[in-house]
Design a protein around this motif. Structure first.
Motif, PDB file in Angstrom:
ATOM      1  N   UNK A 153      32.664  40.309  41.847  1.00 26.59           N
ATOM      2  CA  UNK A 153      31.252  39.904  41.879  1.00 26.59           C
ATOM      3  C   UNK A 153      30.743  39.743  43.307  1.00 26.59           C
ATOM      4  N   UNK A 154      31.674  39.553  44.265  1.00 24.62           N
ATOM      5  CA  UNK A 154      31.305  39.414  45.671  1.00 24.62           C
ATOM      6  C   UNK A 154      31.566  40.699  46.468  1.00 24.62           C
ATOM      7  N   UNK A 155      31.836  41.792  45.748  1.00 20.96           N
ATOM      8  CA  UNK A 155      32.057  43.067  46.404  1.00 20.96           C
ATOM      9  C   UNK A 155      33.409  43.200  47.072  1.00 20.96           C
ATOM     10  N   UNK A 156      34.389  42.391  46.627  1.00 22.29           N
ATOM     11  CA  UNK A 156      35.733  42.413  47.198  1.00 22.29           C
ATOM     12  C   UNK A 156      36.718  43.057  46.228  1.00 22.29           C
ATOM     13  N   UNK A 157      37.883  43.418  46.738  1.00 22.63           N
ATOM     14  CA  UNK A 157      38.935  43.939  45.874  1.00 22.63           C
ATOM     15  C   UNK A 157      39.500  42.802  45.025  1.00 22.63           C
ATOM     16  N   UNK A 158      39.857  43.084  43.759  1.00 18.35           N
ATOM     17  CA  UNK A 158      40.322  42.038  42.842  1.00 18.35           C
ATOM     18  C   UNK A 158      41.771  41.632  43.092  1.00 18.35           C
ATOM     19  N   UNK A 159      42.008  40.908  44.179  1.00 16.43           N
ATOM     20  CA  UNK A 159      43.361  40.516  44.577  1.00 16.43           C
ATOM     21  C   UNK A 159      43.705  39.119  44.058  1.00 16.43           C
TER      22      UNK A 159
END
Length: 265
Positions: free
Chosen positions: A181-187
């Protein structure tokens, strides 16, 4: 940075080894986020397959510095990974041993540190990294069953089990979806404190629980609230919501909430 110094030393060592095709760095190195607490992620590319052979993996690792301890990564499903702790300086280093063919299949674009014949660079040019994003349908099909499982642990009084359950939900569902949702990779839950707005971070803190029935129930309810919000914002019309299961599980939540406290002795 000690990570850069260590990597430079390794690059010099493998540069004299005819069995090595190249060396690359991954992880925090790629986003320029290395700090004094960061580990070092290395990809060692060899002519012949080494990954999965602990004895040979250890032989390479022992050349790179004062190796205190090391073990292979079966617990994370990666036997080609050697997790190392070095001394002088004290540094955690993950070394993944791959062949040139295996190097092409990657989740991010590594930084090349040594490339004997330009083969790593060529591989990066003709192939693409693909991060394994979580399948939203996969999550939706499981989420409510998982919530039911957590509630049974609360009902039985297995509070440590319930606390572990909440951690799993954050790692497998809420963390990845919040990062997306924040434009980051789902780590998982990596660096959520950095990427989430303060209000969202406060909501996520509500999923933390004490060894207490009321606290656990409140945290599970917050997981449900967060998931519903994320689902509404991220899922498209192709995702089938498990509304029937959701309804029954939430009714079960109410049943568990009305039970007297039941601590196992």
């Amino acid at each position: 940075m000690i990570q850069h110094q260590f990597a430079e030393r390794v690059a010099g060592i493998v540069g004299e080894d005819a069995s090595v095709v190249g060396l690359a760095a991954a992880g925090s190195w790629l986003s320029n986020e290395l700090d004094e607490y960061s580990d070092l992620d290395l990809l060692l590319v060899t002519r012949n397959k080494v990954g999965g052979d602990k004895q040979r993996m250890m032989a390479y690792a022992e050349k790179f510095g004062k190796l205190l301890s090391a073990f292979t990564g079966e617990h994370v499903g990666e036997p080609r990974l050697l997790i190392c702790l070095y001394d002088d300086p004290l540094l955690h280093v993950d070394i993944k041993f791959v062949t040139l063919e295996e190097f092409a299949f990657r989740v991010e674009e590594p930084v090349i540190l040594y490339d004997a014949f330009g083969q790593l660079e060529q591989s990066l040019q003709v192939t693409e990294a693909e991060w394994p994003n979580p399948g939203y349908q996969w999550i939706e099909d499981r989420f409510w069953v998982w919530i039911h499982y957590g509630l049974t642990k609360v009902g039985r009084g297995e509070y440590f089990e319930a606390i572990d359950f909440l951690s799993s939900i954050r790692n497998m569902v809420l963390g990845p979806m919040l990062l997306i949702s924040q434009g980051q990779l789902p780590r998982g839950v990596r660096k959520l404190e950095k990427h989430l707005p303060e209000q969202t971070l406060e909501q996520l803190k509500g999923t933390l629980a004490l060894h207490d029935r009321g606290s656990l129930l409140k945290a599970i309810h917050k997981c449900v609230e967060l998931y519903r919000d994320l689902r509404s914002n991220l899922y498209d019309s192709d995702i089938k919501w498990q509304t029937g299961t959701e309804k029954k599980v939430l009714e079960y939540y109410d049943e568990i909430a009305e039970l007297p406290e039941n601590i196992i002795h």
